[in-house]
Design an enzyme around this catalytic site. Structure first.
Site, short mmCIF file in Angstrom:
data_model
loop_
_atom_site.label_atom_id
_atom_site.label_comp_id
_atom_site.label_asym_id
_atom_site.label_seq_id
_atom_site.Cartn_x
_atom_site.Cartn_y
_atom_site.Cartn_z
N ASP A 1 -8.97 -6.16 -4.88
CA ASP A 1 -8.70 -4.95 -4.10
C ASP A 1 -9.40 -3.76 -4.74
O ASP A 1 -9.13 -3.43 -5.90
CB ASP A 1 -7.19 -4.71 -4.05
CG ASP A 1 -6.80 -3.49 -3.24
OD1 ASP A 1 -7.68 -2.90 -2.58
OD2 ASP A 1 -5.61 -3.12 -3.27
N SER B 1 0.82 -1.20 0.00
CA SER B 1 0.00 0.00 0.00
C SER B 1 0.87 1.27 0.00
O SER B 1 1.59 1.51 -0.96
CB SER B 1 -0.97 -0.03 1.19
OG SER B 1 -2.03 0.88 1.00
N HIS C 1 -6.28 -6.66 -0.91
CA HIS C 1 -5.21 -5.70 -0.70
C HIS C 1 -4.03 -6.29 0.07
O HIS C 1 -2.87 -6.07 -0.28
CB HIS C 1 -5.79 -4.50 0.06
CG HIS C 1 -4.88 -3.31 0.15
ND1 HIS C 1 -4.61 -2.50 -0.92
CD2 HIS C 1 -4.19 -2.78 1.21
CE1 HIS C 1 -3.81 -1.52 -0.54
NE2 HIS C 1 -3.54 -1.67 0.74
#
Length: 502
Positions: A420, A192, A478
């Site tokens: 995601d 991320s 994710h």
């Protein structure tokens, strides 16, 4: 089919996920590492003493260390947790892991993604993680920057160069205590917001080669933030909904424009999907990928409007998110097929809804004492304070340091879970202009079903050019090491040179 037959088929299928290494290795068996600095013993964690863990996770070292040896900075300290390699792991390598945010704790990665024990949301108790990255080498989880997790001090980072300098300073102090790790091959990994952290840290190490007695080999960044919001989130959002229409179930739903945060359908002459399609067309999102993503690239990729964020009236992502919650209160942007009820999370992550756990695992006093964490610090998965008090002034890494890092690395992997919605995989196909760095800079198209997981088969797509290997991983959200641990483990093997094929 009976429940017993269903269970038998599931067990048979699960065997396909067994990796080639033995599955019955006890975590307490580790490679022999002896640290001669007496201070190292102050950080020792007995693997038999972790509260609520009913197995021995093996020896480890955890605690607080300063970001440098300057008297003025001694109040700024990072929390770390270091594990030596398991019986089959390499003594020559060291993996560094950081989570996202900015300001989210790497202990999430430790407990729910790639650590030696797994306690994901919905699990009643922790279990041995057969795909722990400690089965590859030593792993160091660090809560950074200042203001994250158990780390101490007043945040003052202004940009990613500050973050990189503080992390490298911490690593210098770490190697003073654990000097036997000097000279190891280093792999920087994260997810991320680590798409910004990791390339800047790597670039800082390459630009200052005498500061750290480790040999940086490569980086891993999954579901990373690399470019502008409009590119990675807004442009691909409506196409994403169409791709997974059955999960969003918008086609038969009508909402008024003021009801995206409400809980009842409204009267409208158009379906919500019609509304989204018209908005995407107005904002120049429709057809963007078909028009501009070509192999080889034909030139710089334009923004759809005059803003790097969603222009006024063009925020389709938030429209989708709030409307998804109306239909499914458990909608999880990090893995879109989650449904009600919201699963309990031992870390109390707010995206999973209110947690009945009180306190969360890392706020238990006995846990803090076991891992040498400050008992008076309230641990939260993602910080309640801004770790960049004035904002992060650095540009996204794709525009600045990432090309240099890819060039200097032995290997670079960028990977993304296809489920995601927080950051959308298709946004990476045109993440920025070919004249700087871009997956759009690939000269040949990405082939479908080209990522093969051993013993399972096609599990997404994969493409390699000029030192970068890019993956889109099926059935993952994710937090890719958590949601697709076998695939993630295989990709790490490739990054570290333990397998020849990606």
């Amino acid at each position: 089919m009976s429940k017993h037959e269903i269970s038998e088929h599931q067990l048979k299928a699960a065997k396909c996920w067994q990796t080639s290494r033995p599955q019955n290795v006890k975590r307490s068996g580790v490679q022999n590492i002896t640290f001669t600095n007496p201070k190292a013993s102050e950080f020792y964690v007995d693997g038999r003493s972790l509260p609520l863990v009913d197995f021995d996770v093996g020896p480890s070292w955890a605690g607080l260390l300063p970001i440098n040896n300057s008297h003025n900075e001694m109040c700024k300290v990072f929390f770390f947790w270091f594990f030596p390699p398991g019986p089959e792991g390499s003594l020559d390598d060291l993996i560094f892991w950081t989570n996202s945010g900015p300001g989210c704790s790497s202990l999430e990665g430790f407990l729910q993604e790639n650590g030696p024990l797994s306690w994901s949301y919905g699990q009643a108790k922790p279990t041995v993680n057969q795909q722990s990255w400690t089965n590859l080498s030593s792993v160091l989880w660090v809560e950074q920057p200042v203001g994250t997790g158990f780390s101490q001090g007043i945040p003052n980072a202004q940009n990613e160069d500050d973050v990189a300098a503080q992390l490298v300073g911490f690593m210098q102090q770490f190697l003073v205590v654990f000097s036997e790790l000097k000279g190891k091959k280093l792999y920087l990994t994260g997810e991320s917001y680590a798409g910004i952290y990791v390339p800047y840290i790597a670039n800082y190490i390459y630009e200052n080669p005498t500061l750290l007695d480790l040999s940086l080999q490569g980086i891993w960044i999954n579901d990373p933030l690399l470019s502008w919001d409009v590119v990675q989130v807004q442009i691909p959002a409506v196409d994403f909904v169409n791709k997974y229409a059955g999960l969003f179930s918008f086609k038969s739903v009508h909402f008024t424009r003021t009801q995206f945060a409400c809980c009842s359908p409204g009267e409208s002459s158009q379906t919500f999907m019609n509304y989204l399609e018209k908005k995407a067309a107005k904002c120049n999102y429709t057809g963007y990928m078909d028009k501009y993503v070509t192999y080889p690239p034909t030139g710089r990729l334009p923004l759809p409007g005059d803003s790097v964020e969603a222009a006024e009236g063009c925020d389709v992502w938030n429209d989708i998110f709030h409307s998804a919650l109306i239909i499914n209160p458990a909608f999880n942007m990090y893995r879109i097929w989650d449904t009600y009820p919201i699963l309990w999370d031992v870390l109390g992550f707010i995206s999973r809804g209110p947690s009945p756990q009180s306190p969360v695992y890392f706020n238990r006093t006995d846990v803090k004492k076991a891992i040498h964490a400050p008992v008076d610090t309230e641990w939260v998965k993602c910080s309640n304070i801004n770790v960049f008090p004035n904002g992060d002034s650095s540009l996204p890494s794709a525009f600045t340091v990432l090309p240099n890092v890819i060039e200097k690395n032995q290997q670079t992997v960028i990977l993304h879970g296809l489920a995601d919605f927080n950051l959308i995989a298709e946004g990476y196909d045109f993440v920025c202009e070919p004249s700087t760095f871009s997956l759009q800079g690939f000269q040949t198209a990405i082939t479908k079903d080209s990522f093969i997981v051993d013993g399972v088969g096609a599990y997404g797509t994969m493409h390699s050019e000029w030192g970068l290997t890019y993956y889109k991983v099926a059935l993952s959200g994710h937090m890719l090491p958590e949601f697709a641990p076998v695939a993630a483990f295989q990709i790490m093997q490739y990054l570290m040179g333990f397998r020849d094929t990606p």
